[in-house]
Design a protein around this motif. Structure first.
Motif, short mmCIF file in Angstrom:
data_model
loop_
_atom_site.label_atom_id
_atom_site.label_comp_id
_atom_site.label_asym_id
_atom_site.label_seq_id
_atom_site.Cartn_x
_atom_site.Cartn_y
_atom_site.Cartn_z
N GLU A 181 -7.19 0.75 2.46
CA GLU A 181 -6.18 1.46 2.00
C GLU A 181 -5.62 0.84 0.56
N ALA A 182 -5.79 -0.56 0.71
CA ALA A 182 -5.36 -1.45 -0.62
C ALA A 182 -6.24 -1.45 -1.59
N SER A 183 -7.31 -1.13 -1.50
CA SER A 183 -8.43 -1.01 -2.59
C SER A 183 -8.70 0.40 -2.82
N THR A 184 -8.48 1.29 -2.07
CA THR A 184 -8.81 2.72 -2.30
C THR A 184 -7.80 3.63 -1.54
N PRO A 185 -6.67 3.80 -2.46
CA PRO A 185 -5.58 4.64 -2.17
C PRO A 185 -5.96 6.00 -1.66
N ALA A 186 -7.00 6.65 -1.89
CA ALA A 186 -7.52 8.03 -1.44
C ALA A 186 -8.06 7.89 -0.10
N PHE A 187 -8.41 6.69 0.20
CA PHE A 187 -8.74 6.74 1.70
C PHE A 187 -7.78 7.05 2.85
N LEU A 188 -8.25 8.35 3.81
CA LEU A 188 -7.54 8.76 4.59
C LEU A 188 -6.51 7.69 5.41
N GLY A 189 -7.01 6.76 5.68
CA GLY A 189 -6.47 5.48 6.29
C GLY A 189 -6.60 5.51 7.89
N PRO A 190 -6.13 4.65 8.56
CA PRO A 190 -6.17 4.35 10.08
C PRO A 190 -5.29 5.42 11.15
N GLN A 191 -4.08 5.65 10.37
CA GLN A 191 -3.28 6.66 11.16
C GLN A 191 -3.94 7.88 11.38
N ALA A 192 -4.45 8.41 10.02
CA ALA A 192 -4.64 10.01 10.33
C ALA A 192 -6.07 10.16 10.92
N LEU A 193 -6.80 9.12 10.67
CA LEU A 193 -8.22 9.03 11.37
C LEU A 193 -7.94 9.00 12.81
N ASN B 267 0.58 -1.31 -0.10
CA ASN B 267 0.22 -0.09 0.00
C ASN B 267 0.95 1.44 0.04
N HIS B 268 2.19 1.25 -0.39
CA HIS B 268 2.93 2.18 -0.47
C HIS B 268 3.84 2.08 -1.80
N ASP B 269 4.24 3.40 -2.37
CA ASP B 269 5.44 3.09 -3.37
C ASP B 269 6.57 2.71 -2.53
N VAL B 270 7.63 2.10 -3.48
CA VAL B 270 8.95 1.57 -2.88
C VAL B 270 9.89 2.51 -3.42
#
Length: 279
Positions: A173-185, A104-107
């Motif tokens: 996050e894997a299916s929707t990269p625009a999702f804010l994600g658990p860390q930010a939320l 779920n991140h660029d390398v």
């Protein structure tokens, strides 16, 4: 920590280290490379990678800093789970250890993930105390008072390292990269639950948007991956509640509705019971 025969343990055991490598300058895509090491007592995955870099291949790239589970720099996939390399003992992983960069991140290179999106999403939720008295915020004349009891309402969520393991584990996050994600939320809730804060309505413009908090499916993988017990999944659910009813320090808890007569089992309580706490 040596990867040479001189560092052999008393039983002569070897551990196979398999690393998925990537070098954008070579343009060859992902490839797997394998080394064998002799584990020492207390050796972590990070120690093993350092040994490989020192004795086998100096071009191996990974990120690290504190080596004690505080900075969050060395997040990577270890045997299929997102972990901190410095917090993971080699001896507990079996004879083969498979390591790759966080999904779920660029390398950037080898085991170095690009965390730019993690920090960008973190900044988007305004992770700081917001007050309506702007003049006092700019030039404070006093402390913003808070009791130890008040701090207990959010302190669990303040332990976040920004290691991005939770984003690597998150299926949304894997299916929707625009999702804010658990860390930010989870951090949005951490500040909104702070008794000194008055900024939930400001954060709502971001967290209550299309790819915001209600995109969470409550898989709970983020909380399982978190090395500090932050429990982002809990923070997300509490943030949903805060958006509907207001932050816990600004409003009374909403009344728990009674179950309709036809939905009650014989002898069951007429009130919906809250779930058990996660920590």
């Amino acid at each position: 920590m040596s990867a040479t025969p001189a560092a052999q343990t008393t039983d002569g055991a070897r551990v196979v280290i398999k690393v998925v490598r990537y070098d954008p300058d070579k343009g060859a895509g992902m490839r797997e490379q394998t080394w064998q090491i002799h584990p020492q007592p207390g050796m972590t995955v990070l120690d093993a990678l350092i040994a490989v870099k020192e004795h086998h291949d100096g071009s191996l790239a990974f990120r690290c800093s504190c080596r004690m589970g505080v900075c969050g720099s060395c997040g990577m996939m270890v045997n299929g789970k997102p972990r901190l390399a410095c917090n993971t003992q080699i001896i507990e992983l079996g004879p083969v250890v498979e390591i790759s960069a966080l999904p779920n991140h660029d390398v950037i290179k080898d085991l170095v993930p690009d965390l730019a999106s993690t920090f960008s999403k973190h900044r988007a939720v305004k992770p700081y105390v917001i007050r309506r008295d702007a003049a006092e915020m700019d030039k404070p004349t006093r402390e913003f008072h808070q009791t130890p009891e008040d701090m207990l309402g959010y302190v669990q969520f303040s332990y976040c390292l920004k290691c991005s393991l939770c984003l690597a584990a998150c299926p949304t996050e894997a299916s929707t990269p625009a999702f804010l994600g658990p860390q930010a939320l989870a951090q949005a809730y951490r500040y909104s639950a702070d008794t000194r804060d008055e900024g939930l309505s400001d954060r709502a413009q971001t967290v209550d948007a299309w790819h915001g908090v209600f995109g969470c499916h409550l898989a709970g993988a983020c909380s399982e991956a978190c090395p500090k017990g932050v429990d982002p999944a809990l923070g997300i659910q509490l943030l949903k509640r805060a958006l509907l009813f207001g932050p816990p320090h600004r409003t009374a808890a909403p009344a728990v509705p009674a179950l309709p007569e036809g939905f009650r089992s014989p002898g069951a309580s007429s009130v919906l019971e809250p779930p058990a706490p996660t920590v």
